[in-house]
Design an enzyme around this catalytic site. Sequence first.
Site, PDB file in Angstrom:
ATOM      1  N   ASN A 179      88.602 117.010  75.726  1.00  0.00           N
ATOM      2  CA  ASN A 179      89.704 116.523  76.854  1.00  0.00           C
ATOM      3  C   ASN A 179      89.699 114.882  76.938  1.00  0.00           C
ATOM      4  OD1 ASN A 179      86.816 116.410  77.598  1.00  0.00           O
ATOM      5  ND2 ASN A 179      87.521 116.427  80.069  1.00  0.00           N
ATOM      6  N   GLY A 209      80.734 119.554  77.245  1.00  0.00           N
ATOM      7  CA  GLY A 209      81.469 120.490  77.309  1.00  0.00           C
ATOM      8  C   GLY A 209      81.237 121.637  78.159  1.00  0.00           C
ATOM      9  N   GLU A 232      76.000 117.486  79.306  1.00  0.00           N
ATOM     10  CA  GLU A 232      77.051 117.111  80.171  1.00  0.00           C
ATOM     11  C   GLU A 232      78.158 117.960  80.301  1.00  0.00           C
ATOM     12  OE1 GLU A 232      77.372 114.058  81.660  1.00  0.00           O
ATOM     13  OE2 GLU A 232      75.541 112.776  80.942  1.00  0.00           O
ATOM     14  N   CYS A 262      86.813 116.188  83.446  1.00  0.00           N
ATOM     15  CA  CYS A 262      85.542 116.814  83.950  1.00  0.00           C
ATOM     16  C   CYS A 262      85.398 116.528  85.498  1.00  0.00           C
ATOM     17  CB  CYS A 262      84.446 116.497  83.099  1.00  0.00           C
ATOM     18  SG  CYS A 262      83.862 114.725  82.998  1.00  0.00           S
ATOM     19  N   GLU A 295      85.961 126.450  87.312  1.00  0.00           N
ATOM     20  CA  GLU A 295      86.446 125.001  87.067  1.00  0.00           C
ATOM     21  C   GLU A 295      88.136 125.267  86.581  1.00  0.00           C
ATOM     22  OE1 GLU A 295      84.478 122.639  84.227  1.00  0.00           O
ATOM     23  OE2 GLU A 295      85.772 120.868  84.702  1.00  0.00           O
TER      24      GLU A 295
HETATM   25  P1  NAD Z   1      85.532 122.416  73.501  1.00  0.00           P
HETATM   26  O1  NAD Z   1      85.806 123.721  73.274  1.00  0.00           O
HETATM   27  O2  NAD Z   1      85.908 121.273  72.760  1.00  0.00           O
HETATM   28  O3  NAD Z   1      83.864 122.742  73.162  1.00  0.00           O
HETATM   29  C1  NAD Z   1      82.875 121.390  73.176  1.00  0.00           C
HETATM   30  C2  NAD Z   1      82.041 121.550  71.623  1.00  0.00           C
HETATM   31  O4  NAD Z   1      81.250 122.601  71.431  1.00  0.00           O
HETATM   32  C3  NAD Z   1      83.035 121.323  70.455  1.00  0.00           C
HETATM   33  O5  NAD Z   1      82.728 120.294  69.814  1.00  0.00           O
HETATM   34  C4  NAD Z   1      82.938 122.928  69.899  1.00  0.00           C
HETATM   35  O6  NAD Z   1      82.855 122.600  68.644  1.00  0.00           O
HETATM   36  C5  NAD Z   1      81.481 123.038  70.372  1.00  0.00           C
HETATM   37  N1  NAD Z   1      81.408 124.694  70.374  1.00  0.00           N
HETATM   38  C6  NAD Z   1      82.231 125.542  70.852  1.00  0.00           C
HETATM   39  N2  NAD Z   1      81.772 126.814  70.954  1.00  0.00           N
HETATM   40  C7  NAD Z   1      80.649 126.720  70.196  1.00  0.00           C
HETATM   41  C8  NAD Z   1      79.630 127.512  69.974  1.00  0.00           C
HETATM   42  N3  NAD Z   1      79.701 128.605  70.301  1.00  0.00           N
HETATM   43  N4  NAD Z   1      78.290 127.135  69.418  1.00  0.00           N
HETATM   44  C9  NAD Z   1      78.189 125.962  69.264  1.00  0.00           C
HETATM   45  N5  NAD Z   1      79.267 124.866  69.573  1.00  0.00           N
HETATM   46  C10 NAD Z   1      80.391 125.161  69.923  1.00  0.00           C
HETATM   47  O7  NAD Z   1      85.371 121.960  74.815  1.00  0.00           O
HETATM   48  P2  NAD Z   1      85.108 122.544  76.236  1.00  0.00           P
HETATM   49  O8  NAD Z   1      83.901 123.281  76.461  1.00  0.00           O
HETATM   50  O9  NAD Z   1      86.253 123.503  76.586  1.00  0.00           O
HETATM   51  O10 NAD Z   1      85.446 121.361  77.441  1.00  0.00           O
HETATM   52  C11 NAD Z   1      85.627 121.426  78.740  1.00  0.00           C
HETATM   53  C12 NAD Z   1      84.501 121.337  79.428  1.00  0.00           C
HETATM   54  O11 NAD Z   1      83.574 120.313  79.191  1.00  0.00           O
HETATM   55  C13 NAD Z   1      84.759 121.627  80.847  1.00  0.00           C
HETATM   56  O12 NAD Z   1      83.641 122.478  81.703  1.00  0.00           O
HETATM   57  C14 NAD Z   1      84.480 120.247  81.472  1.00  0.00           C
HETATM   58  O13 NAD Z   1      84.206 120.013  82.806  1.00  0.00           O
HETATM   59  C15 NAD Z   1      83.333 119.669  80.541  1.00  0.00           C
HETATM   60  N6  NAD Z   1      83.448 118.356  80.633  1.00  0.00           N
HETATM   61  C16 NAD Z   1      82.172 117.580  80.872  1.00  0.00           C
HETATM   62  C17 NAD Z   1      82.027 116.156  80.875  1.00  0.00           C
HETATM   63  C18 NAD Z   1      81.054 115.527  81.267  1.00  0.00           C
HETATM   64  O14 NAD Z   1      80.861 114.173  81.182  1.00  0.00           O
HETATM   65  N7  NAD Z   1      80.011 116.352  82.061  1.00  0.00           N
HETATM   66  C19 NAD Z   1      83.307 115.844  80.099  1.00  0.00           C
HETATM   67  C20 NAD Z   1      84.059 116.207  79.682  1.00  0.00           C
HETATM   68  C21 NAD Z   1      84.252 117.759  79.867  1.00  0.00           C
END
Ligand code: NAD
Length: 462
Positions: free
Chosen positions: A118, A191, A213, A247, A340
Site C-alpha cells: 500500500n 502487512g 507492523e 493502515c 479491516e
Molecule cells: P502484502 O500482500 O503485500 O503482504 C506483505 C508481505 O508479506 C509481502 O512482501 C508478501 O510477499 C509477504 N507474504 C505474503 N504472504 C506470505 C506468506 N504466506 N509467507 C511469507 N510472506 C508472505 O500486503 P498485505 O498483508 O495485504 O498488507 C496490508 C495489511 O498491512 C493491512 O492489514 C494493513 O493494515 C497492514 N499495514 C500495516 C502497516 C503498519 O505500519 N502497521 C502499514 C501498511 C500496511
Amino acid sequence: MTAVDLIPDIVRVLHEGFRSGVLRDNQQRSVQLQRLRAMFVEQEDRLIDALVADVGKPRIEAYTTEIAFTINEIDDTLKHLDSWTKPGKVKVPITFKPGSAHLHPEPLGTVCIIAPWNYPVQLLFAPLVPALAAGNTAVLKPSEVTPTVAALIEELVPKYFDANTVAVVTGAVDETTALLEQRFDHIFYTGNGNVGRVVMRAAAEHLTPVTLELGGKSPAIVAADANIKVAARRIAWAKFLNAGQTCVAPDYVLAEDGIEDDLVAAIAEAVTTFYGADPRQSPDYARIVNERHHDRLMKLLDAGGYDATVIGGTGDRASRYLAPTVLAGVKPDAAVMDDEIFGPILPVLTVGDIDEAVRFVNDREKPLALYAFSSSDDVLDHVVANTSAGGVTLNHAVLHLAIPELPFGGVGASGMGAYHGKAGFDTFTHYKAVLDKPTRPDPSLMYPPYTNTKQKILRKFL
Ligand code: NAD
C-alpha cells in the site's frame, strides 16, 4: 523474481558484510544513508511513475507519503546519528563503587525487512534508515502485489549499495518462505496479521526477534460537541487518501447520538469538494491495487447491513475504480465491520454516548490507530485513558505517524514493536550493559571463605 536457490547466498554475503565491519562506525553509516538519500532524490520520478502504475497514486500523494516521508526520516536520523550512537552513562550504586557503567549501543547484525503494497516504497525504506543507522546490513523484500515498484527497487538498490550491505529479494510466497528460513538477527515485517503469524513462527526457529507492523480496524469517535465540519473534512481526507488503502486510515466512525445526519452530510460534502462530482475524473484519487481487492470491497458493499449509501457505492473493476463511499446507519454486525476494510468505504455507526463508543472499541481487537474528535479536553482525555491503540491523533487523523519523536507501531493484534525516529534506532539496536571496575581496590569481602564477620557486613550493606 529472485531464484529461490540464490537466497541463502544473498543472506550469507550480508552476514559476512556485517562481520567484516562495513557499518562499524558512524562515518560508514552516514555514507550509506546519504546513498539512500541520493537514490530517492535522483530516482524520484521513476519511483513515482512506478507508484502511479501499480496503485494509481496521485503524484503529489506519492511524493509526500513515500518520497518526502523517507527523505525526512533520513535527514532526522543523520542529524541525531552521533547522539544516538553515543554510549549512555548510567548510575552505579555506592555499594558497587568504584566503577562506572554505561549502555553501549550495538547493531544486531543482518536484518530482514518485508514490506506490503500500500505504501510499497516508504514501508520498505523507512525501516532501512534506522537499520543502517544502527549498523545492520539488510535484505529488503518488496511486495509482489506492486510488481512495477518491486522490479524498480530490484534494479536500483544494487546501483546504490554493495551486495554485502543492502540486498533485495523479490517474489511471492515461495521466495519469502525461503528467505524466512535463513537466520536473521531481526525481522521487521509490515502487512496483515495472518502473514505476521507466519513470520513469527519462522522467526521462532532461530529465536529471531521480530517487529510486526500490522493493521486492524481503526475507529474515529466523533463526540456531539465536535466541530463537525472540520472533523468531517479530516476524516474524509484520511479515509480516502490512497483510496482507503492506508493502515492508519479511519476504518469506521462512531458518531455520538444526534449528530450522525450532519456528520455524514458533511463528510459527503468534503468528498465532493476534494474529488468533484465524479471522483473517477479526479487526478487526486487513487485506484484499488488489483481486481482481487476490488472484488473483496464490492462484496462488502453487496452484503448490506446498513441503512443507506450516502455517497459513492459504485465501482468499475476494469479500471479498479471504487468511488469514495460513505455508509450510514451501519449495524455492528454488518460485513463491513468484520475485518479491516482497507479501501474507500466508510461505515458510520451511532453510539448513545462516549462511554458506549469506548466500550465498542474495547470489545474488539486493539486497533493500530484511534481518532477522537471533541471540543472538550475532558472527553479527549477520557477516550485516551480508557482505550488502547497503537497511536492516537486527537481532532485530526493519520498525522501522529509523521512525528519522528512519536514511536509508530501497534499493540495487541495491531502489532508489536515500533519505529520512526529514535524508536527505529532502538528497534535495530542492542543496548549492551557494561560495568567497568578498576583493578584496585579489590577487597576480599565478596570472596570466600564467607566468615561470620564478612556475612555480617554483607547483610548490613546489601
Ligand atoms: P502484502 O500482500 O503485500 O503482504 C506483505 C508481505 O508479506 C509481502 O512482501 C508478501 O510477499 C509477504 N507474504 C505474503 N504472504 C506470505 C506468506 N504466506 N509467507 C511469507 N510472506 C508472505 O500486503 P498485505 O498483508 O495485504 O498488507 C496490508 C495489511 O498491512 C493491512 O492489514 C494493513 O493494515 C497492514 N499495514 C500495516 C502497516 C503498519 O505500519 N502497521 C502499514 C501498511 C500496511
